[in-house]
Each structure stands twice: as structure tokens, then as C-alpha cells.
Design an enzyme around this catalytic site. Structure first.
Site, PDB file in Angstrom:
ATOM      1  N   ARG A  18       0.837  -1.223   0.000  1.00  0.00           N
ATOM      2  CA  ARG A  18       0.000   0.000   0.000  1.00  0.00           C
ATOM      3  C   ARG A  18       0.864   1.262   0.000  1.00  0.00           C
ATOM      4  O   ARG A  18       0.854   2.037   0.951  1.00  0.00           O
ATOM      5  CB  ARG A  18      -0.947   0.037   1.206  1.00  0.00           C
ATOM      6  CG  ARG A  18      -1.861  -1.146   1.320  1.00  0.00           C
ATOM      7  CD  ARG A  18      -2.833  -0.966   2.485  1.00  0.00           C
ATOM      8  NE  ARG A  18      -3.735  -2.109   2.577  1.00  0.00           N
ATOM      9  CZ  ARG A  18      -4.584  -2.330   3.569  1.00  0.00           C
ATOM     10  NH1 ARG A  18      -4.659  -1.474   4.571  1.00  0.00           N
ATOM     11  NH2 ARG A  18      -5.366  -3.388   3.567  1.00  0.00           N
ATOM     12  N   ASP A  37      14.553   0.096 -10.227  1.00  0.00           N
ATOM     13  CA  ASP A  37      15.938  -0.334 -10.034  1.00  0.00           C
ATOM     14  C   ASP A  37      15.878  -1.548  -9.120  1.00  0.00           C
ATOM     15  O   ASP A  37      15.669  -1.424  -7.916  1.00  0.00           O
ATOM     16  CB  ASP A  37      16.741   0.806  -9.395  1.00  0.00           C
ATOM     17  CG  ASP A  37      18.209   0.432  -9.209  1.00  0.00           C
ATOM     18  OD1 ASP A  37      18.563  -0.740  -9.453  1.00  0.00           O
ATOM     19  OD2 ASP A  37      18.986   1.318  -8.811  1.00  0.00           O
ATOM     20  N   ASP A  61      18.160  -4.254  -8.827  1.00  0.00           N
ATOM     21  CA  ASP A  61      19.333  -5.117  -8.595  1.00  0.00           C
ATOM     22  C   ASP A  61      20.058  -4.876  -7.276  1.00  0.00           C
ATOM     23  O   ASP A  61      21.070  -5.545  -6.993  1.00  0.00           O
ATOM     24  CB  ASP A  61      20.307  -5.032  -9.774  1.00  0.00           C
ATOM     25  CG  ASP A  61      20.852  -3.624  -9.971  1.00  0.00           C
ATOM     26  OD1 ASP A  61      20.570  -2.741  -9.125  1.00  0.00           O
ATOM     27  OD2 ASP A  61      21.550  -3.400 -10.976  1.00  0.00           O
ATOM     28  N   ASP A  74      22.203  -2.914  -6.045  1.00  0.00           N
ATOM     29  CA  ASP A  74      23.672  -2.902  -6.159  1.00  0.00           C
ATOM     30  C   ASP A  74      24.312  -1.606  -5.681  1.00  0.00           C
ATOM     31  O   ASP A  74      25.510  -1.381  -5.920  1.00  0.00           O
ATOM     32  CB  ASP A  74      24.083  -3.180  -7.609  1.00  0.00           C
ATOM     33  CG  ASP A  74      23.639  -2.066  -8.556  1.00  0.00           C
ATOM     34  OD1 ASP A  74      22.829  -1.200  -8.131  1.00  0.00           O
ATOM     35  OD2 ASP A  74      24.090  -2.060  -9.715  1.00  0.00           O
TER      36      ASP A  74
END
Ligand SMILES: *[C@@H]1O[C@H](CO)[C@@H](O)[C@H](O)[C@H]1NC(C)=O
Ligand SMILES: *[C@@H]1O[C@H](CO)[C@@H](O)[C@H](O)[C@H]1NC(C)=O
Length: 365
Positions: A205, A275, A277, A279
């Protein structure tokens, strides 16, 4: 011919009306809640004490309509019970001396009220409120409400609860670390705008929006589910533009940046990034495929395109610098630095103390 002319005229009036209404709440107000005038033209009430009640208290300040509320004190007001706002008030948290004003340990409620402006207010319920069925901010059944540059954290039921709303805006705010159900905002009703907000470490939510909605320039970090509609409650139109979803340590299914958006919904989605990943670098890709919703080729709301003048990447910079109550305090600085880890830090908490911040996790004001 007559029909076409009349339709054109009605549209022109609608555009003029929405342009004018954007100036009602305050300069720079956006979205459906900008129609609010609050207590801007009412009597000024000075909050002079952090006490829960009595003369000069926040509770007394919000107990009558047509008030423009300013703060002569700073720090936390520790609620002994939920505080109920009156209609047609403006709460100007930015008038408090540094480091600003906060409400903790109870719910702030605009339930069933109308025409309210709240700016630069920290609302941090936390589990010092024994009622886990309440939220940090409640606007159930409320009409024409704008929350701007607020910091909402440690909500138990939801950070923000708003079932049955009409015309609301949540803008430039930090909605972080929900505990209990670990939900951001639950909004149902007619016309909602979410602009320029930072949503941090929520389970789900962020928001749940069963309403015709504008979701623009939001940043959502360490989500388990992001923008959610749920497969019940009706069919709505959603403008989802230039948002950034960033996975974190608690993100179990990265593609849940859009969640439970069923085939009946109509969505205009463009320029959104995810995004996924974790990283430590902001390097997302565009993700504009929203469930099985009907794809709109243009925004349903007339002002969505102008509101969305920042790209998702620019929104990330803008929101991290700008969102939340000003000046930025310990809790919000922690929320922002968590986001800036870009995938490596973040916890979905069950209580505020686990953040390790001072004052039992509420931070010191
Ligand atoms: C209430 O507070 C205001 C502002 O501080 C003050 O002017 C007024 O005298 C107070 N009234 C009472 C009854 O204490
Ligand atoms: C809600 O906003 C619309 C404009 O978007 C306006 O026409 C309508 O009157 C508002 N509703 C209320 C109850 O003020």
C-alpha cells in the site's frame, strides 16, 4: 454542432477551474486537495505548549473551525489519546522554531471532516499508542484535504488511512517505516493525488489507491509491494508518471512495484523506472507495463502532464532533497540515508525502537 461547442466550453471552464484551484491551499499546491482553503482566512491560533491538552495546546488549537494554526514551540507533542481535527483549519508546522514540531504516540484524525491543509507536521504514532487499529493520520470519509511536506512514520494500522475520501493530495511527504500492518496509505474514494513523496520500507500500500488517481514523481524504496489497487472496490483511472521504484533488502518480488492492478483498471503509465538489482547504484530501467490494466494513451486528469515535469531520475534527486517536514530531523535523515544505500540497507520494522534512533526510536526534536 451545438453538442461539440458545449463540450468544448465545459472543458475550457474545467481547465480554468483547476488552474485557479491550485492556488487555493498555498502557492505551489498541486492536485485534487489543492482545492482546500483550510483556515487560511480564519483567526490565527498560537500553539504555546507541548502539553496534550489545555489552553495553547495543539488539541485545543484544532478543536474549532476557521483557524490558521501556528506554533510558538518546537518539539514533540506526546498524545494521550487520538486528536480529532475540525474542518476548515490550516496547520502551519513550518512556523515552529527549529527543529520543528511533531506529534507522537497517537493518531491525528481528520475523519469525516473537510477543507484542511496540513504542512510540515511530523505524525509518528508508534506503539506507544496502545490502539493498533489506528493510523498515524486518518482521513476516512474526509473531503478536500491536502497534506504537504509532512513526515508520517510508525503507523500501526496504516501510515495514512483514507477510506471514503473526496479530493485529497499527499505531496512532498515522507511516509516511512510503517509498523503493525506495515502499510503506507489506504485510500478509497473519489480523486486522489500523490506527488513527490518518499515511501520507505513498507510492506504494501504505497499507496493502495481505489480512486481515480494521480501518482507522479514518487520514490518508493525497499518495497514488498508498491502502487497497489487490489482486485476489489471498482474500476478507476490512474495516471502513473515518472516514479522511481527501488528494491531493497526486504524486497522479495521485485516486479511488485505494481501490485494487484486488475484488468478492469485504466492506467496511463509513462517514464516510470524500477531499479531492482540492489547494487548500491541508481541504474533502473523503464517499467510501464502495469498488470493487465487497460492502457490509456493520454492522462485521464487534465493537470497530470504539467505536474510531471521532472523525469523519474530528477524526481529521485528532488524528492530526496525536498520531501518531508522541514527542517529534516533524525527520523527523516535516517529514512533518506536508508534510501541512498540504493539496495543495501533497509528493514521493514515491527516497532520504532528497532531503528536504534534516539528517544525510543522516535528521534529527538
Ligand atoms: C490562553 O492562551 C492565550 C495565548 O497564550 C492567552 O493569551 C490567554 O490569556 C490564555 N487564556 C487562559 C484562560 O489561560
Ligand atoms: C472535488 O474537486 C472537483 C475538481 O476536481 C470539484 O469540481 C468538486 O466540486 C470537488 N468536490 C468537492 C466536494 O468539493
Amino acid at each position: 454542432m451545438l453538442l461539440i461547442t458545449r463540450f468544448g466550453l465545459t472543458s475550457a471552464i474545467a481547465v480554468l477551474f483547476s488552474a485557479a484551484s491550485a492556488q487555493n491551499a498555498f502557492t505551489g499546491a498541486v492536485g485534487f486537495g489543492a482545492i482546500a482553503t483550510g483556515g487560511n482566512s480564519g483567526a490565527t491560533y498560537h500553539v504555546t505548549t507541548l502539553a496534550d491538552s489545555g489552553n495553547g495546546s495543539f488539541r485545543d488549537a484544532v478543536s474549532a473551525e476557521n483557524r490558521n494554526i501556528v506554533f510558538d514551540v518546537s518539539g514533540y507533542i506526546v498524545l494521550e489519546s487520538a486528536v480529532s481535527l475540525s474542518s476548515s483549519i490550516t496547520i502551519n508546522g513550518q512556523t515552529a522554531p527549529s527543529p520543528g514540531i511533531g506529534i507522537m504516540a497517537g493518531e491525528v484524525s481528520a475523519s469525516d471532516k473537510s477543507n484542511i491543509i496540513i504542512r510540515n507536521l511530523r505524525m509518528r504514532q508508534g506503539n506507544l499508542d496502545s490502539d493498533s487499529g489506528k493510523s498515524a493520520f486518518n482521513m476516512g470519509g474526509a473531503t478536500n484535504i491536502i497534506l504537504d511536506h509532512c513526515s508520517v512514520a510508525y503507523g500501526q494500522w496504516d501510515s495514512i488511512d483514507g477510506v471514503g475520501i473526496t479530493n485529497i493530495t499527499i505531496s512532498n511527504s515522507i511516509i516511512a517505516f510503517p509498523i503493525g500492518q506495515q502499510f503506507g496509505a489506504h485510500i478509497e474514494g473519489n480523486q486522489a493525488t500523490y506527488f513527490g513523496n518518499l515511501w520507505v520500507s513498507g510492506h504494501n500500500r504505497q499507496p493502495l489507491s481505489k480512486a481515480n488517481s494521480q501518482y507522479i514523481n514518487n520514490v518508493v524504496y525497499n518495497y514488498q509491494a508498491g502502487y497497489t489497487v487490489a482486485n476489489t472496490g471498482g474500476v478507476f483511472s490512474h495516471d502513473i508518471i515518472h516514479n522511481y521504484f527501488i528494491a531493497g533488502p526486504s524486497t522479495t518480488s521485485v516486479s511488485n512495484y505494481y501490485y494487484q492492478i486488475n484488468a478492469g483498471q485504466s492506467v496511463y503509465a509513462t517514464g516510470n523506472y524500477a531499479d531492482t538489482d540492489s547494487d548500491g547504484v541508481l541504474n533502473g530501467a523503464q517499467e510501464n507495463k502495469v498488470g493487465s490494466a487497460v492502457v490509456l494513451s493520454a492522462p485521464w486528469a487534465s493537470d497530470s502532464a504539467t505536474m510531471a515535469d521532472r523525469s523519474a531520475a530528477d524526481a529521485y534527486t528532488y524528492v530526496l532533497a525536498n520531501a518531508g517536514a522541514s527542517p529534516r530531523d533524525e527520523v527523516d535523515a535516517f529514512a533518506v540515508s536508508t534510501v541512498q544505500s540504493l539496495g543495501t540497507e533497509g528493514v521493514i520494522y515491527t516497532n520504532q525502537a528497532s531503528t536504534g534512533l534516539s528517544n525510543g526510536g522516535y528521534g529527538t526534536l
